[in-house]
Motif scaffolding. Structure first.
Motif, PDB file in Angstrom:
ATOM      1  N   GLY A  61      -4.307  -0.420   7.476  1.00 53.26           N
ATOM      2  CA  GLY A  61      -4.912   0.769   6.870  1.00 53.26           C
ATOM      3  C   GLY A  61      -3.840   1.759   6.488  1.00 53.26           C
ATOM      4  O   GLY A  61      -3.847   2.325   5.386  1.00 53.26           O
ATOM      5  N   GLN A  62      -2.898   1.957   7.392  1.00 49.21           N
ATOM      6  CA  GLN A  62      -1.853   2.933   7.124  1.00 49.21           C
ATOM      7  C   GLN A  62      -0.980   2.571   5.932  1.00 49.21           C
ATOM      8  O   GLN A  62      -0.478   3.433   5.234  1.00 49.21           O
ATOM      9  CB  GLN A  62      -0.931   3.058   8.332  1.00 49.21           C
ATOM     10  N   SER A  63      -0.806   1.260   5.717  1.00 44.85           N
ATOM     11  CA  SER A  63       0.069   0.882   4.611  1.00 44.85           C
ATOM     12  C   SER A  63      -0.693   0.746   3.300  1.00 44.85           C
ATOM     13  O   SER A  63      -0.097   0.529   2.257  1.00 44.85           O
ATOM     14  CB  SER A  63       0.826  -0.399   4.947  1.00 44.85           C
ATOM     15  N   SER A  64      -2.019   0.858   3.345  1.00 50.76           N
ATOM     16  CA  SER A  64      -2.755   0.667   2.090  1.00 50.76           C
ATOM     17  C   SER A  64      -3.605   1.874   1.693  1.00 50.76           C
ATOM     18  O   SER A  64      -4.049   1.970   0.559  1.00 50.76           O
ATOM     19  CB  SER A  64      -3.645  -0.574   2.190  1.00 50.76           C
ATOM     20  N   LEU A  65      -3.837   2.785   2.611  1.00 48.37           N
ATOM     21  CA  LEU A  65      -4.680   3.958   2.285  1.00 48.37           C
ATOM     22  C   LEU A  65      -3.884   5.232   2.459  1.00 48.37           C
ATOM     23  O   LEU A  65      -3.327   5.486   3.525  1.00 48.37           O
ATOM     24  CB  LEU A  65      -5.865   4.016   3.258  1.00 48.37           C
ATOM     25  N   ASN A  76       7.555   7.355   1.674  1.00 49.34           N
ATOM     26  CA  ASN A  76       6.343   6.596   1.944  1.00 49.34           C
ATOM     27  C   ASN A  76       5.213   7.002   0.979  1.00 49.34           C
ATOM     28  O   ASN A  76       4.724   8.126   1.024  1.00 49.34           O
ATOM     29  CB  ASN A  76       5.949   6.861   3.414  1.00 49.34           C
ATOM     30  N   LYS A  77       4.810   6.069   0.128  1.00 51.56           N
ATOM     31  CA  LYS A  77       3.788   6.368  -0.888  1.00 51.56           C
ATOM     32  C   LYS A  77       2.448   6.775  -0.282  1.00 51.56           C
ATOM     33  O   LYS A  77       1.631   7.409  -0.919  1.00 51.56           O
ATOM     34  CB  LYS A  77       3.565   5.147  -1.782  1.00 51.56           C
ATOM     35  N   MET A  78       2.232   6.380   0.941  1.00 52.45           N
ATOM     36  CA  MET A  78       0.955   6.714   1.590  1.00 52.45           C
ATOM     37  C   MET A  78       0.958   8.131   2.181  1.00 52.45           C
ATOM     38  O   MET A  78      -0.076   8.642   2.592  1.00 52.45           O
ATOM     39  CB  MET A  78       0.637   5.689   2.701  1.00 52.45           C
ATOM     40  N   THR A  79       2.152   8.737   2.260  1.00 50.93           N
ATOM     41  CA  THR A  79       2.198  10.097   2.821  1.00 50.93           C
ATOM     42  C   THR A  79       2.795  11.124   1.857  1.00 50.93           C
ATOM     43  O   THR A  79       2.762  12.322   2.140  1.00 50.93           O
ATOM     44  CB  THR A  79       3.033  10.151   4.128  1.00 50.93           C
ATOM     45  N   ASN A  80       3.348  10.668   0.722  1.00 51.20           N
ATOM     46  CA  ASN A  80       4.059  11.636  -0.136  1.00 51.20           C
ATOM     47  C   ASN A  80       3.220  12.176  -1.302  1.00 51.20           C
ATOM     48  O   ASN A  80       3.735  12.883  -2.155  1.00 51.20           O
ATOM     49  CB  ASN A  80       5.376  11.046  -0.639  1.00 51.20           C
ATOM     50  N   TYR A  81       1.955  11.831  -1.318  1.00 49.47           N
ATOM     51  CA  TYR A  81       1.008  12.348  -2.325  1.00 49.47           C
ATOM     52  C   TYR A  81       1.335  11.904  -3.754  1.00 49.47           C
ATOM     53  O   TYR A  81       0.788  12.464  -4.703  1.00 49.47           O
ATOM     54  CB  TYR A  81       0.906  13.886  -2.263  1.00 49.47           C
TER      55      TYR A  81
END
Ligand code: A3P
Length: 296
Positions: free
Chosen positions: A70-74, A238-243
């Motif tokens: 989940g963390q790496s895809s959402l 990280n694309k999942m945290t950098n908006y």
């Protein structure tokens, strides 16, 4: 997410005594009646105080091991719904929260304490509040409004600084926000009040005290892994945290993960602005025991 339309810049207006934009008031009936759960964790902040940082720490503490896929895809804003948000082409914050499959739910809000749906208090949900010193907070907010078309036009730096001091920015006065939540802590023990500056200085200590508050035990190895993942550079990559997946933000103007520093205000404030700021600050903060550092 690619279906989110880039909205035009919204107008600011007063709502329940607070300057707001329609993206945060449109869903008010559902928001007011939102059903919190006893194990919910509400992450509350004034905008740009380190919301994403603490959200990701909590996400990793709870789900780093059980749900790494989940963390790496959402992206983080899908995993930690922004409760009052209601943007075109995107599910509202209340819908996202209602449909979260995991438990506990991590829920983000920028609401001043008096506007939080009452169910959170009735359920005695846990609250993690993060505050950031006013000078760095206003600088970060300024750059964020420049690049985020979902927010009103900030104007130039001097104008924005004046608006901020008057409390005429979205979510209102920084002073009322940080002091209001600080007061709440006196009568609501399930509130953990954190400072951005403490996180910048001693992330290990802050993760430790979060674990104590949440009654979580995690091995040193797990905690170290989390601490590496939540470093500014790691979250920026990280694309999942950098908006970077949000089309309303123009990273050519300024990236979401901008500097991540304590003391960047010194590169923005003129001497005169600093003096005027200190004057207003002294006045507005004279009745609180809350203390901030503007350098570490
Ligand atoms: P700057 O604009 O000063 O760089 P929020 O998540 O509440 O919108 O806050 C965003 C601010 O927190 C930005 O501040 C951003 O760079 C900073 N931030 C986000 N993650 C961080 C991290 N891991 N370490 C330090 N600062 C971080």
């Amino acid at each position: 997410i690619s279906s989110i339309k880039s909205p035009s810049r919204p107008e600011i207006f007063e709502f329940a005594g607070i300057p707001m934009i329609s993206y945060f008031t449109k869903n008010w009936e559902k928001l007011k009646n939102f059903q919190a759960r006893p194990d919910d964790i509400l992450i509350a902040t004034y905008p740009k105080a380190g919301t994403t940082w603490v959200s990701y720490i909590l996400d990793l503490l709870y789900f780093g091991k059980v749900d790494p896929n989940g963390q790496s895809s959402l992206p983080i804003y899908m995993r930690v719904p922004f409760l009052e948000s209601c943007f075109p082409g995107m599910p509202s914050g209340t819908e996202l929260a209602d449909n979260l499959p995991n438990s506990p739910r991590l829920i983000k809000t920028h609401l001043p304490v008096q506007l939080v749906p009452k169910s959170f208090w009735e359920q005695n949900s846990r609250v993690v509040y993060v505050a950031r010193n006013a000078k760095d907070n206003v600088v970060s907010y300024f750059h964020s409004d420049r690049m985020n078309h979902g927010q009103p036009e900030p104007g130039d730096w001097n104008t924005f600084l004046e608006d901020f001091l008057k409390g005429e920015v979205v979510f209102g006065s920084w002073f009322d926000h940080v002091c209001g939540w600080w007061e709440k802590k006196k009568t609501y023990p399930n509130l953990h009040y954190m400072l951005y500056e403490d996180m910048a200085k001693d992330i290990n200590g802050e993760v430790e005290s979060l674990c104590t508050f949440l009654k979580l035990s995690r091995s040193d190895e797990e905690k170290n892994k989390i601490i590496n993942s939540v470093q500014f550079d790691a979250m920026k990559q990280n694309k999942m945290t950098n908006y970077s997946t949000i089309p309303t933000m123009d990273f050519k103007i300024s990236p979401f993960m901008r500097k991540g520093k304590v003391g960047d205000w010194k590169n923005h404030f003129t001497l005169a602005q600093n003096e005027q700021f200190d004057e207003v600050y002294k006045q507005k903060m004279k009745n609180t025991t809350l203390n901030f550092r503007t350098k570490i």
